[in-house]
Design a protein around this motif. Structure first.
Motif, mmCIF file in Angstrom:
data_model
loop_
_atom_site.group_PDB
_atom_site.id
_atom_site.type_symbol
_atom_site.label_atom_id
_atom_site.label_comp_id
_atom_site.label_asym_id
_atom_site.label_seq_id
_atom_site.Cartn_x
_atom_site.Cartn_y
_atom_site.Cartn_z
ATOM 1 N N ARG A 542 44.041 -19.784 36.101
ATOM 2 C CA ARG A 542 45.465 -20.089 36.185
ATOM 3 C C ARG A 542 45.845 -21.340 35.398
ATOM 4 N NH1 ARG A 542 47.938 -16.126 36.969
ATOM 5 N NH2 ARG A 542 49.747 -17.358 37.601
ATOM 6 N N LYS A 543 45.294 -21.451 34.201
ATOM 7 C CA LYS A 543 45.620 -22.593 33.347
ATOM 8 C C LYS A 543 45.423 -22.213 31.887
ATOM 9 C CE LYS A 543 41.019 -24.725 33.436
ATOM 10 N NZ LYS A 543 40.243 -25.951 33.744
ATOM 11 N N ALA A 544 46.004 -23.037 30.998
ATOM 12 C CA ALA A 544 45.875 -22.800 29.566
ATOM 13 C C ALA A 544 44.511 -23.269 29.076
ATOM 14 C CB ALA A 544 46.983 -23.524 28.810
ATOM 15 N N VAL A 545 43.916 -22.499 28.182
ATOM 16 C CA VAL A 545 42.609 -22.814 27.606
ATOM 17 C C VAL A 545 42.809 -23.145 26.133
ATOM 18 C CG1 VAL A 545 40.281 -21.971 27.117
ATOM 19 C CG2 VAL A 545 41.436 -21.309 29.248
ATOM 20 N N THR A 546 42.298 -24.287 25.720
ATOM 21 C CA THR A 546 42.442 -24.728 24.336
ATOM 22 C C THR A 546 41.114 -24.565 23.618
ATOM 23 O OG1 THR A 546 44.147 -26.321 24.958
ATOM 24 C CG2 THR A 546 43.070 -26.639 22.834
ATOM 25 N N GLU A 547 41.133 -23.884 22.484
ATOM 26 C CA GLU A 547 39.940 -23.639 21.678
ATOM 27 C C GLU A 547 40.094 -24.366 20.347
ATOM 28 O OE1 GLU A 547 37.529 -19.922 19.550
ATOM 29 O OE2 GLU A 547 39.424 -19.570 20.601
ATOM 30 N N THR A 548 39.048 -25.119 19.964
ATOM 31 C CA THR A 548 39.074 -25.849 18.698
ATOM 32 C C THR A 548 38.529 -24.966 17.595
ATOM 33 O OG1 THR A 548 38.778 -27.960 19.828
ATOM 34 C CG2 THR A 548 38.280 -27.898 17.473
ATOM 35 N N ILE A 549 39.270 -24.889 16.487
ATOM 36 C CA ILE A 549 38.872 -24.071 15.346
ATOM 37 C C ILE A 549 38.593 -25.004 14.178
ATOM 38 C CG2 ILE A 549 39.584 -22.254 13.762
ATOM 39 C CD1 ILE A 549 41.443 -21.214 15.945
ATOM 40 N N ASN A 550 37.370 -24.977 13.676
ATOM 41 C CA ASN A 550 36.988 -25.793 12.528
ATOM 42 C C ASN A 550 37.334 -25.049 11.250
ATOM 43 O OD1 ASN A 550 35.844 -27.929 14.066
ATOM 44 N ND2 ASN A 550 33.991 -26.713 14.369
ATOM 45 N N GLY A 551 37.920 -25.770 10.307
ATOM 46 C CA GLY A 551 38.294 -25.165 9.040
ATOM 47 C C GLY A 551 39.527 -25.827 8.472
ATOM 48 N N PHE A 552 39.717 -25.669 7.182
ATOM 49 C CA PHE A 552 40.836 -26.314 6.501
ATOM 50 C C PHE A 552 42.135 -25.596 6.818
ATOM 51 C CE2 PHE A 552 43.738 -26.571 2.879
ATOM 52 C CZ PHE A 552 43.877 -27.938 2.763
ATOM 53 N N ASP A 553 43.182 -26.379 7.031
ATOM 54 C CA ASP A 553 44.520 -25.846 7.241
ATOM 55 C C ASP A 553 45.516 -26.903 6.791
ATOM 56 O OD1 ASP A 553 46.583 -24.190 7.886
ATOM 57 O OD2 ASP A 553 45.876 -23.767 9.926
ATOM 58 N N SER A 554 46.757 -26.488 6.563
ATOM 59 C CA SER A 554 47.755 -27.449 6.066
ATOM 60 C C SER A 554 49.146 -26.988 6.434
ATOM 61 C CB SER A 554 47.638 -27.604 4.545
ATOM 62 O OG SER A 554 47.932 -26.375 3.892
ATOM 63 N N TYR A 555 50.101 -27.913 6.385
ATOM 64 C CA TYR A 555 51.514 -27.588 6.529
ATOM 65 C C TYR A 555 52.325 -28.525 5.647
ATOM 66 C CZ TYR A 555 52.006 -31.583 9.737
ATOM 67 O OH TYR A 555 52.014 -32.840 10.289
ATOM 68 N N ARG A 556 53.563 -28.075 5.301
ATOM 69 C CA ARG A 556 54.423 -28.827 4.399
ATOM 70 C C ARG A 556 55.807 -28.971 5.025
ATOM 71 N NH1 ARG A 556 50.518 -26.513 2.041
ATOM 72 N NH2 ARG A 556 51.216 -24.500 2.884
ATOM 73 N N THR A 557 56.374 -30.150 4.880
ATOM 74 C CA THR A 557 57.724 -30.428 5.380
ATOM 75 C C THR A 557 58.503 -31.205 4.332
ATOM 76 O OG1 THR A 557 57.080 -32.502 6.447
ATOM 77 C CG2 THR A 557 56.912 -30.489 7.777
ATOM 78 N N TYR A 558 59.823 -31.258 4.526
ATOM 79 C CA TYR A 558 60.680 -32.035 3.642
ATOM 80 C C TYR A 558 61.923 -32.431 4.429
ATOM 81 C CZ TYR A 558 62.695 -27.366 3.185
ATOM 82 O OH TYR A 558 63.212 -26.126 3.470
ATOM 83 N N ASN A 559 62.621 -33.441 3.971
ATOM 84 C CA ASN A 559 63.860 -33.884 4.602
ATOM 85 C C ASN A 559 64.756 -34.530 3.566
ATOM 86 O OD1 ASN A 559 62.969 -36.590 4.267
ATOM 87 N ND2 ASN A 559 61.877 -36.484 6.215
ATOM 88 N N PHE A 560 65.990 -34.849 4.004
ATOM 89 C CA PHE A 560 66.964 -35.455 3.099
ATOM 90 C C PHE A 560 67.713 -36.531 3.872
ATOM 91 C CE2 PHE A 560 71.378 -35.703 1.617
ATOM 92 C CZ PHE A 560 71.173 -36.084 0.307
ATOM 93 N N SER A 561 68.029 -37.639 3.195
ATOM 94 C CA SER A 561 68.803 -38.714 3.816
ATOM 95 C C SER A 561 69.644 -39.408 2.764
ATOM 96 C CB SER A 561 67.881 -39.721 4.494
ATOM 97 O OG SER A 561 67.060 -40.368 3.554
ATOM 98 N N THR A 562 70.748 -39.967 3.214
ATOM 99 C CA THR A 562 71.630 -40.733 2.341
ATOM 100 C C THR A 562 72.279 -41.842 3.149
ATOM 101 O OG1 THR A 562 73.493 -40.607 0.797
ATOM 102 C CG2 THR A 562 73.609 -39.243 2.773
ATOM 103 N N SER A 563 72.633 -42.920 2.491
ATOM 104 C CA SER A 563 73.268 -44.046 3.185
ATOM 105 C C SER A 563 74.289 -44.698 2.285
ATOM 106 C CB SER A 563 72.211 -45.073 3.610
ATOM 107 O OG SER A 563 71.608 -45.664 2.490
ATOM 108 N N LEU A 564 75.317 -45.259 2.928
ATOM 109 C CA LEU A 564 76.396 -45.934 2.228
ATOM 110 C C LEU A 564 76.620 -47.279 2.888
ATOM 111 C CD1 LEU A 564 78.753 -45.756 0.110
ATOM 112 C CD2 LEU A 564 80.171 -44.879 1.987
#
Length: 919
Positions: A542-564
């Motif tokens: 009755r609980k969540a089980v976390t399994e560790t996976i060895n291996g390369f992985d990646s993610y990409r993000t971007y954002n935008f900002s402006t100031s006056l």
């Protein structure tokens, strides 16, 4: 260097029931005999192959006046005839150069040369200056003495110099043939001390025999405040002094401290030798030998001291200290301390055993060594309880600090266009309360300098296009989180997290409507990781089980900002024609700005797992990201769009200068800064306004008093359960804002006119440096660290200081005060969460008397905080101090008096009460 040196502690031994091990007591006594047997290690070894001096060619005595020179017969000789009889050796071997101001007279009958008033004799490497000098050519002797003046008394005493050895006697008789001399009432400097002897016999160039002599390190040789009386002694200049019976005298008053023989090493360079331990008794651990060991003078650039402690109940300690330096390159010190502590004895209910250690390393590189690369280190790691349980160190700053931190870094810059930088850093942070340790082994950072691809090669950059710039940054981390018990064990490295982050910021800025500055930027971010996770729900557990996976992985993000933003200047002029007002003008500078930030949703990097109920039905889906345990966090799941607003203020005034000769008004800061900031979440569906945060600071009283303040104002109301709701506080019958938190800190340093001067070294400076090196505060608010074993080496004696007065009518003093208060009201608790006053100061009762204290008062709990009282007395050649921690679990005191000179650093008395430490 900073290392533990021996301290003789005279301890009164009390009879008590202590079950000590006889074998361990015999071991301690054997160690003492071993040290006494090998104490010749302090001697300086003789060179293996001495260089034999070559004799100069025998010359005939030359005098400055041919009329008074002795007659020497000359006989003509045929150059073809050789006399078989060897010529007789001349009376004097070297040329005698002499000079006198008043009289130079030669008696032919007695073969004596008389020199009077400022007489000087140079003979080989020997030089004599005196008021009167008589040279007897028949006996090969030189007799020098002073001149009796009717007003000044005995003046122009002889000064005898041979090589590097200088003797100042009342009179001297020197034999030029045997090189022996009799010296009466001589004064000579040997190393750090002075030898005053009634009769001295010079045997040869390297040996002197003394009778009824005094050895002292006091500056006043005419009336020394202390000396060691030597009945008989032998001096080898620059090497050693060996004596017969010797006793300590203080202001010509004999003390019961006498030794059958003594040895004083004399050297102008570092030498290796034994560090004598101190003897005593501690309540919990029996008798002890403390701070005994050996000092290794490895070379002119590095040394090493190894010292240790031993207690008859089995406890022991080991410490190593090393200092190294290379001019124009680097300098540093390294120290390691280890202690195995046993409380009580096996079988008793309070028996406990524990081991603690501490490693400290500091390294700094000279700025001239290499302008493009730099290496530095500041390491302080070890057992979390080291500074609390150590029995041979009292460091208030480190004891009160809850964090140990370390950093070792190397950086290098490659010059060019664009410029490339990289650095490698290993960091360590340790909470001594929770024993939690966070480390990075290592952190790699690299960057390529800012580039302007559209800028013109000549002239300034103008416009939105020419100001477009970009750069590249990379950061890699190997992060470790562990505890004291697993430090540097295999388990410590099993859970290490490794990752890389690449960022490419692209930005530009330009003017809008002449007075406004607009900037815009976008940022691309890519994260690499080598471990991800997968979550599933276990219906049985009755609980969540976390399994560790060895291996390369990646993610990409971007954002935008402006100031006056812009800057508004306001000037209020108070001057009027014909009036000289104290306040000339007030200038108010306002810098408002508004910003907009947008972050897209990256929900594609999220997965779900189903939660199944006991009857097999799916109740809900839980979202998670496989990058949750990564070094650089997870990508944002929700879309965000927010507007930020801030206003900063600065207020200055021009006032009339108190100096009537000043031609311009004096500038004074009224408010250094006063900032307001908030934000509005455009994409949010509730609680869109962020709390208003206010902060400010100023300095008053000629910048001696600094004030910092801050507050948080929340526009939303609370429900009956004190939870924030999506309703403005003013609509709920309250004020416009709720004050949820506030803080105020201020500090003030003031002193008497003389006490504020820093003409000479502060007596607490070494203690504050010890605080900083151990991770404590850079002031004495919480006391100063004290290394009692090294009290005598902290020589702050100033040759230009005048003798202290018993009463000082000026009484220099200084006082440092810090006040802090914090208010909390986030859930209607309306309480002062902390309220304290800290203070430290000192009073100089005389030039060499000082009383100091560090303490504080907890205004909330109504009690004094950690308190330390200090008393110091500079006794010219001696130093005395007393420190006392009157209450708390660290209650203890220490009294010390000892000679400053390092040659007599073991001549001291120390008595202490150590804190009762429970392991």
């Amino acid at each position: 260097m900073a290392f533990q040196k021996p301290s003789h502690t005279f301890t009164k031994i009390h009879l008590k029931a202590l079950h000590t091990n006889n074998f361990k007591i015999l071991f301690a006594l054997s160690f003492t005999v071993f040290i006494n047997t090998l104490s010749f290690a302090q001697d300086i070894p003789e060179p293996k192959e001495p260089i034999k001096p070559s004799l100069k060619e025998t010359v005939i005595l030359k005098t400055s006046d041919s009329l008074i020179a002795p007659l020497i017969s000359e006989k003509s000789q045929d150059s073809t005839q050789t006399d078989s009889i060897k010529p007789k050796k001349d009376l004097l071997e070297y040329i005698v150069d002499y000079h006198a101001k008043d009289t130079t007279k030669f008696n032919r009958k007695k073969q004596k040369l008389f020199l009077y008033n400022e007489a000087i004799i140079d003979y080989g490497d020997m030089n004599i200056t005196a008021g009167s000098i008589i040279i007897d050519y028949t006996k090969n002797t030189v007799y020098a003495k002073g001149i009796i003046d009717s007003t000044e008394g005995y003046t122009q005493k002889p000064v005898f110099t041979q090589g590097n050895n200088v003797v100042e006697p009342d009179s001297i008789i020197f034999n030029t043939e045997t090189k022996k001399a009799l010296i009466y009432n001589s004064k000579t400097e040997q190393g750090e001390g002075h030898v005053i002897a009634s009769i001295t016999k010079k045997e040869n160039d390297s040996v002197y025999f003394l009778r009824n002599a005094k050895y002292t390190t006091a500056e006043d040789q005419e009336d020394p405040e202390y000396y060691i009386r030597l009945l008989k002694a032998k001096i080898v200049p620059g090497k050693k002094i060996i004596t017969g019976p010797a006793g300590l005298y203080i202001y010509d008053i004999p003390t019961p401290i006498w030794l059958p023989f003594s040895f004083f090493p004399q050297s102008e360079k570092h030498t290796s030798g034994i560090l004598m331990p101190s003897f005593g008794e501690q309540n919990e651990r029996g008798f002890f030998l403390q701070n005994g060991g050996y000092y290794f003078a490895i070379n002119d650039h590095v040394d090493l001291a190894v010292v240790g402690d031993y207690y008859t109940n089995g406890s022991y300690g080991l410490r190593t200290e090393s200092t190294y330096t290379k001019r124009y390159k680097f300098r540093g010190n390294l120290g390691f301390r280890y202690e195995s502590l046993i409380t009580s004895e096996r079988g008793f209910p309070n028996y406990a055993k524990n081991t603690i250690y501490n490693l400290r390393w500091s390294h700094s590189q000279d700025s001239k060594a290499n302008p493009n690369s730099r290496f530095s280190a500041s390491v302080n790691l070890g057992s979390s309880k080291y500074y609390r349980n150590s029995i041979n160190q009292i460091n208030s700053g480190a004891f009160l600090n809850n964090t140990l931190s370390s950093s070792v870094s190397y950086s290098k810059t490659f010059q060019g266009e664009p410029q490339v930088n990289f650095s490698l850093t290993a960091t360590h942070s340790q909470n001594t309360n929770t024993q939690q340790i966070n480390m990075t082994l290592p952190t790699f950072q690299g960057s390529v300098g800012r580039m302007y691809p559209f800028a013109s090669k000549t002239g300034s950059k103008k416009g939105i296009i020419q100001n477009i710039n970009l750069q590249y940054n990379i950061r890699g981390e190997n992060r470790i989180q562990t505890t004291d018990s697993l430090f540097f064990k295999k388990e410590m490295f099993d859970d290490a997290k490794t990752g890389f982050q690449h960022t490419i910021p692209l930005s530009t800025n330009f003017k809008v409507f002449k007075y406004f500055s607009l900037s815009a930027s976008t940022n691309f971010n890519e994260v690499w990781t080598f471990k991800t996770i997968n979550k599933t729900f276990d219906p049985i557990e009755r609980k969540a089980v976390t399994e560790t996976i060895n291996g390369f992985d990646s993610y990409r993000t971007y954002n935008f900002s402006t100031s006056l933003g812009t800057t508004v200047y306001g000037m209020f002029n108070f001057e009027k024609e014909g009036e000289d007002r104290k306040i000339k003008a007030i200038r108010h500078v306002i810098r408002p700005s508004i910003s907009y930030n947008i972050n897209p949703a990256f929900d594609k990097y999220y997965d779900t797992y189903e939660v199944v109920s006991a009857d097999g039905l799916t109740t809900n889906d839980v979202d998670y990201s496989r990058f949750e345990q990564g070094v650089f966090g997870v990508p944002g799941k929700n879309f965000s769009s927010s507007i930020g607003m801030s206003v900063s203020n600065n207020i200055e005034a021009k006032v009339r200068d108190k100096d009537s000769t000043a031609t311009e008004a004096k500038k004074m800061i009224l408010l250094n800064n006063l900032n307001f900031s908030t934000a509005y979440n455009v994409a949010g569906d509730s609680l869109q306004w962020s709390p208003v945060r206010m902060s400010g600071s100023t300095q008053i009283l000629n910048n001696k008093m600094s004030i910092n303040f801050g507050a948080t104002l929340d526009p939303y109301a609370l429900d009956n359960n004190n939870n924030k709701i999506d309703k403005f506080n003013i609509e709920n019958g309250g004020s416009l804002f709720r004050l949820t938190s506030a803080n105020l800190t201020t500090s003030y340093s003031f002193s008497s006119k003389k006490g504020g001067k820093k003409d000479k070294k502060d007596s607490t400076e070494s203690g504050i440096q010890e605080n900083l090196r151990s991770g404590g505060r850079g002031d004495d608010m919480f006391g100063v660290g004290e290394d009692f074993a090294n009290q005598q080496i902290n020589d702050k004696n100033d040759e230009n200081e005048t003798p202290s007065e018993f009463y000082n009518y000026q009484v220099p003093w200084s006082l440092r005060v810090a006040y802090a208060v914090n208010y909390s009201n986030s859930r209607r608790q309306n309480e002062i969460s902390s309220h304290s006053l800290m203070f430290s100061g000192d009073i100089s009762l005389g030039e060499k008397w000082k009383i100091g204290a560090s303490s504080g008062y907890d205004l909330k709990n109504a009690g004094f905080t950690y308190t330390q009282l200090r008393f110091e007395r500079d006794l010219m050649s001696w130093r005395m101090n007393f420190s006392w921690i009157p209450f708390s679990t660290r209650a203890s005191w220490n009294f010390f008096i000892g000679i400053k000179s390092s040659i007599l650093q073991d001549l001291k008395y120390e008595k202490r009460r150590q804190p009762d430490i429970q392991l």
